[in-house]
Design a protein around this motif. Sequence first.
Motif, PDB file in Angstrom:
ATOM      1  N   HIS A  63      68.901  19.970  51.042  1.00  0.00           N
ATOM      2  CA  HIS A  63      69.300  19.050  49.978  1.00  0.00           C
ATOM      3  C   HIS A  63      68.164  18.076  49.693  1.00  0.00           C
ATOM      4  O   HIS A  63      67.754  17.317  50.563  1.00  0.00           O
ATOM      5  CB  HIS A  63      70.572  18.309  50.398  1.00  0.00           C
ATOM      6  N   ILE A  64      67.679  18.091  48.463  1.00  0.00           N
ATOM      7  CA  ILE A  64      66.600  17.205  48.033  1.00  0.00           C
ATOM      8  C   ILE A  64      67.176  15.918  47.461  1.00  0.00           C
ATOM      9  O   ILE A  64      66.618  14.845  47.619  1.00  0.00           O
ATOM     10  CB  ILE A  64      65.717  17.908  46.972  1.00  0.00           C
ATOM     11  N   GLY A  65      68.285  16.043  46.756  1.00  0.00           N
ATOM     12  CA  GLY A  65      68.911  14.897  46.097  1.00  0.00           C
ATOM     13  C   GLY A  65      68.933  15.111  44.606  1.00  0.00           C
ATOM     14  O   GLY A  65      69.076  16.236  44.128  1.00  0.00           O
ATOM     15  N   GLY A  66      68.745  14.026  43.860  1.00  0.00           N
ATOM     16  CA  GLY A  66      68.812  14.085  42.411  1.00  0.00           C
ATOM     17  C   GLY A  66      67.445  14.092  41.754  1.00  0.00           C
ATOM     18  O   GLY A  66      66.414  14.304  42.395  1.00  0.00           O
ATOM     19  N   CYS A  67      67.450  13.812  40.474  1.00  0.00           N
ATOM     20  CA  CYS A  67      66.230  13.823  39.667  1.00  0.00           C
ATOM     21  C   CYS A  67      65.196  12.831  40.192  1.00  0.00           C
ATOM     22  O   CYS A  67      64.019  13.177  40.338  1.00  0.00           O
ATOM     23  CB  CYS A  67      66.597  13.506  38.219  1.00  0.00           C
ATOM     24  N   ASP A  68      65.617  11.600  40.459  1.00  0.00           N
ATOM     25  CA  ASP A  68      64.675  10.594  40.947  1.00  0.00           C
ATOM     26  C   ASP A  68      64.068  11.004  42.283  1.00  0.00           C
ATOM     27  O   ASP A  68      62.878  10.780  42.531  1.00  0.00           O
ATOM     28  CB  ASP A  68      65.347   9.231  41.078  1.00  0.00           C
ATOM     29  N   ASP A  69      64.866  11.623  43.138  1.00  0.00           N
ATOM     30  CA  ASP A  69      64.366  12.087  44.433  1.00  0.00           C
ATOM     31  C   ASP A  69      63.316  13.186  44.251  1.00  0.00           C
ATOM     32  O   ASP A  69      62.294  13.203  44.934  1.00  0.00           O
ATOM     33  CB  ASP A  69      65.521  12.602  45.298  1.00  0.00           C
ATOM     34  N   LEU A  70      63.573  14.089  43.313  1.00  0.00           N
ATOM     35  CA  LEU A  70      62.634  15.174  43.029  1.00  0.00           C
ATOM     36  C   LEU A  70      61.307  14.609  42.522  1.00  0.00           C
ATOM     37  O   LEU A  70      60.234  14.999  42.989  1.00  0.00           O
ATOM     38  CB  LEU A  70      63.239  16.131  41.998  1.00  0.00           C
ATOM     39  N   HIS A  71      61.384  13.658  41.595  1.00  0.00           N
ATOM     40  CA  HIS A  71      60.163  13.059  41.046  1.00  0.00           C
ATOM     41  C   HIS A  71      59.431  12.227  42.096  1.00  0.00           C
ATOM     42  O   HIS A  71      58.189  12.190  42.094  1.00  0.00           O
ATOM     43  CB  HIS A  71      60.492  12.235  39.804  1.00  0.00           C
ATOM     44  N   ALA A  72      60.165  11.594  42.989  1.00  0.00           N
ATOM     45  CA  ALA A  72      59.526  10.824  44.063  1.00  0.00           C
ATOM     46  C   ALA A  72      58.731  11.747  44.986  1.00  0.00           C
ATOM     47  O   ALA A  72      57.615  11.421  45.387  1.00  0.00           O
ATOM     48  CB  ALA A  72      60.563  10.028  44.852  1.00  0.00           C
ATOM     49  N   LEU A  73      59.314  12.896  45.315  1.00  0.00           N
ATOM     50  CA  LEU A  73      58.589  13.871  46.133  1.00  0.00           C
ATOM     51  C   LEU A  73      57.314  14.326  45.432  1.00  0.00           C
ATOM     52  O   LEU A  73      56.263  14.472  46.063  1.00  0.00           O
ATOM     53  CB  LEU A  73      59.475  15.082  46.435  1.00  0.00           C
ATOM     54  N   ASP A  74      57.421  14.533  44.133  1.00  0.00           N
ATOM     55  CA  ASP A  74      56.251  14.964  43.373  1.00  0.00           C
ATOM     56  C   ASP A  74      55.182  13.871  43.367  1.00  0.00           C
ATOM     57  O   ASP A  74      53.990  14.162  43.555  1.00  0.00           O
ATOM     58  CB  ASP A  74      56.658  15.326  41.945  1.00  0.00           C
ATOM     59  N   SER A  75      55.586  12.631  43.191  1.00  0.00           N
ATOM     60  CA  SER A  75      54.634  11.515  43.165  1.00  0.00           C
ATOM     61  C   SER A  75      53.902  11.350  44.489  1.00  0.00           C
ATOM     62  O   SER A  75      52.732  10.958  44.519  1.00  0.00           O
ATOM     63  CB  SER A  75      55.358  10.204  42.836  1.00  0.00           C
ATOM     64  N   LYS A  76      54.595  11.659  45.592  1.00  0.00           N
ATOM     65  CA  LYS A  76      53.982  11.548  46.917  1.00  0.00           C
ATOM     66  C   LYS A  76      53.168  12.788  47.291  1.00  0.00           C
ATOM     67  O   LYS A  76      52.574  12.833  48.364  1.00  0.00           O
ATOM     68  CB  LYS A  76      55.060  11.317  47.978  1.00  0.00           C
ATOM     69  N   GLY A  77      53.188  13.803  46.419  1.00  0.00           N
ATOM     70  CA  GLY A  77      52.456  15.026  46.711  1.00  0.00           C
ATOM     71  C   GLY A  77      53.173  15.955  47.670  1.00  0.00           C
ATOM     72  O   GLY A  77      52.570  16.898  48.176  1.00  0.00           O
ATOM     73  N   GLU A  78      54.449  15.707  47.917  1.00  0.00           N
ATOM     74  CA  GLU A  78      55.200  16.515  48.883  1.00  0.00           C
ATOM     75  C   GLU A  78      55.970  17.663  48.242  1.00  0.00           C
ATOM     76  O   GLU A  78      56.350  18.605  48.937  1.00  0.00           O
ATOM     77  CB  GLU A  78      56.164  15.620  49.658  1.00  0.00           C
ATOM     78  N   LEU A  79      56.198  17.595  46.933  1.00  0.00           N
ATOM     79  CA  LEU A  79      57.000  18.625  46.278  1.00  0.00           C
ATOM     80  C   LEU A  79      56.308  19.977  46.309  1.00  0.00           C
ATOM     81  O   LEU A  79      56.936  21.000  46.619  1.00  0.00           O
ATOM     82  CB  LEU A  79      57.326  18.215  44.835  1.00  0.00           C
ATOM     83  N   ASP A  80      55.021  20.011  46.018  1.00  0.00           N
ATOM     84  CA  ASP A  80      54.299  21.291  46.004  1.00  0.00           C
ATOM     85  C   ASP A  80      54.353  21.990  47.351  1.00  0.00           C
ATOM     86  O   ASP A  80      54.455  23.208  47.423  1.00  0.00           O
ATOM     87  CB  ASP A  80      52.850  21.081  45.559  1.00  0.00           C
ATOM     88  N   GLN A  81      54.305  21.208  48.438  1.00  0.00           N
ATOM     89  CA  GLN A  81      54.406  21.796  49.784  1.00  0.00           C
ATOM     90  C   GLN A  81      55.764  22.455  49.972  1.00  0.00           C
ATOM     91  O   GLN A  81      55.855  23.551  50.526  1.00  0.00           O
ATOM     92  CB  GLN A  81      54.203  20.728  50.845  1.00  0.00           C
ATOM     93  N   LEU A  82      56.823  21.787  49.543  1.00  0.00           N
ATOM     94  CA  LEU A  82      58.170  22.359  49.673  1.00  0.00           C
ATOM     95  C   LEU A  82      58.311  23.619  48.838  1.00  0.00           C
ATOM     96  O   LEU A  82      58.946  24.586  49.254  1.00  0.00           O
ATOM     97  CB  LEU A  82      59.230  21.353  49.238  1.00  0.00           C
TER      98      LEU A  82
END
Length: 85
Positions: A63-82
């Motif tokens: 579970h990642i969460g909602g839209c803001d959580d997804l964008h936060a992961l992207d801003s931290k550079g963690e989304l691409d790793q996931l």
Amino acid sequence: MAKVEIYSGAYCPYCDRAKALLTRKGVPFTEYKVDEDDAKREEMLGRANGRRTIPQIFINDAHIGGCDDLHALDSKGELDQLLSA
């Protein structure tokens, strides 16, 4: 490529924003429209620990969460790793 699932609804700008981010990254996802399917809404509630807001996003069943959580992961550079896992 990661398995991405989004529980969403019609006329939801947050859902559209989350899907747009994934689309820009070239990530395929499975979308479940909870406003059209009560069983999927119940499934979402169980998987998202009772969270009722949409979207609710899962990557590789986590579970990642909602839209803001997804964008936060992207801003931290963690989304691409996931997404590459």
